[in-house]
Design an enzyme around this catalytic site. Sequence first.
Site, PDB file in Angstrom:
ATOM      1  N   ARG A  29      23.868  -4.010  -8.605  1.00 35.88           N
ATOM      2  CA  ARG A  29      24.431  -3.078  -9.601  1.00 35.88           C
ATOM      3  C   ARG A  29      25.372  -2.138  -8.896  1.00 35.88           C
ATOM      4  NH1 ARG A  29      23.158   2.098 -11.272  1.00 35.88           N
ATOM      5  NH2 ARG A  29      23.619   2.600 -13.455  1.00 35.88           N
ATOM      6  N   SER A  70      19.550  -4.225 -21.681  1.00 33.25           N
ATOM      7  CA  SER A  70      18.897  -2.911 -21.813  1.00 33.25           C
ATOM      8  C   SER A  70      18.624  -2.669 -23.287  1.00 33.25           C
ATOM      9  CB  SER A  70      19.832  -1.805 -21.293  1.00 33.25           C
ATOM     10  OG  SER A  70      20.114  -2.023 -19.940  1.00 33.25           O
ATOM     11  N   LYS A  87      21.048   7.225 -12.207  1.00 27.19           N
ATOM     12  CA  LYS A  87      22.048   6.810 -13.225  1.00 27.19           C
ATOM     13  C   LYS A  87      22.705   8.090 -13.716  1.00 27.19           C
ATOM     14  CE  LYS A  87      22.194   4.665 -17.886  1.00 27.19           C
ATOM     15  NZ  LYS A  87      23.207   3.603 -17.857  1.00 27.19           N
TER      16      LYS A  87
HETATM   17  C1  LIG Z   1      20.005   1.894 -14.125  1.00 27.20           C
HETATM   18  C2  LIG Z   1      19.080   2.803 -14.847  1.00 27.20           C
HETATM   19  N1  LIG Z   1      18.863   2.701 -16.196  1.00 27.20           N
HETATM   20  C3  LIG Z   1      18.008   3.598 -16.698  1.00 27.20           C
HETATM   21  S1  LIG Z   1      17.471   4.656 -15.454  1.00 27.20           S
HETATM   22  C4  LIG Z   1      18.383   3.837 -14.239  1.00 27.20           C
HETATM   23  C5  LIG Z   1      18.391   4.277 -12.830  1.00 27.20           C
HETATM   24  C6  LIG Z   1      17.128   3.877 -12.121  1.00 27.20           C
HETATM   25  O1  LIG Z   1      17.180   4.383 -10.801  1.00 27.20           O
HETATM   26  P1  LIG Z   1      15.871   4.989 -10.125  1.00 27.20           P
HETATM   27  O2  LIG Z   1      14.887   3.864  -9.990  1.00 27.20           O
HETATM   28  O3  LIG Z   1      16.357   5.474  -8.772  1.00 27.20           O
HETATM   29  O4  LIG Z   1      15.398   6.094 -11.008  1.00 27.20           O
HETATM   30  C1  LIG Z   2      20.124  -0.387 -17.064  1.00 23.26           C
HETATM   31  C2  LIG Z   2      19.244  -1.341 -16.674  1.00 23.26           C
HETATM   32  C3  LIG Z   2      17.984  -1.500 -17.305  1.00 23.26           C
HETATM   33  N1  LIG Z   2      17.134  -2.446 -16.879  1.00 23.26           N
HETATM   34  C4  LIG Z   2      17.458  -3.268 -15.855  1.00 23.26           C
HETATM   35  C5  LIG Z   2      16.467  -4.301 -15.412  1.00 23.26           C
HETATM   36  N2  LIG Z   2      18.645  -3.172 -15.222  1.00 23.26           N
HETATM   37  C6  LIG Z   2      19.569  -2.254 -15.576  1.00 23.26           C
HETATM   38  N3  LIG Z   2      20.676  -2.181 -14.960  1.00 23.26           N
END
Ligand SMILES: Cc1ncsc1CCOP(=O)(O)O
Ligand SMILES: C=C1C=NC(C)=NC1=N
Length: 210
Positions: free
Chosen positions: A39, A111, A140
Amino acid sequence: MNKENLLLYFIMGSNNTSQPPSQVLKKAINGGITCFQFREKGSGALKGKEKETLARELQSICCKHKIPFIVNDDTELAISLHADGIHVGQDDESIQELKKKCPSSMIIGVSAKTIEEAEEAERQGADYIGTGPMFMTTTKEDAELPIGPEGIWALRKQGIQLPIVGIGGINETNAVEVIEAGADGVSFISAISQADDPEKAASTLKDRLT
Ligand SMILES: Cc1ncsc1CCOP(=O)(O)O
Ligand SMILES: C=C1C=NC(C)=NC1=N
Ligand SMILES: [Mg+2]
């Protein structure tokens, strides 16, 4: 995709770690992750050729260890790399469009957090949904307010059968409650990408869940 692959779902891009991403991924795999998502997003994310080169490097590590390699958002990259899967958000391409463009073997994750989004994902044939944020996260940049593991429990209560991974602020202290709420796995970025010892962080998470 069998849902066992979703148990310990690590997600990372070059801007999520100060260590070389390939080193972090190798350590995370040694520690026992079961799935990886590339990502490359947000401030400082690589683009174009640099992004593709890193993707190929991480993909070859996953291939060597038989770990599914999923690409976030970038359908063209996923297809050109013959990635194992793609993960898209509600504002990305629809699952229907993806199914037309991607090989039938391509894992498609989406998502989804509301019952409408989850039911739509089921109808369109997604392989799994990612639901969150479970807890507070700063990874995020535009994350919405946490819905907590009860967000997953509510989807299960309303009859969602699809495999679900929780995401957002998950670490070894709270991963179990996400599974107890009905998730098939937990996905996370900083719990491993920001750990001094990514292998230990992964193995601790795995111990909590198995
Ligand atoms: C991509 C994403 N989507 C919802 S929260 C998130 C970030 C998750 O990162 P972390 O595990 O460091 O909280
Ligand atoms: C936003 C996200 C939510 N869930 C997963 C598995 N990946 C992502 N990038
Ligand atoms: Mg997206």
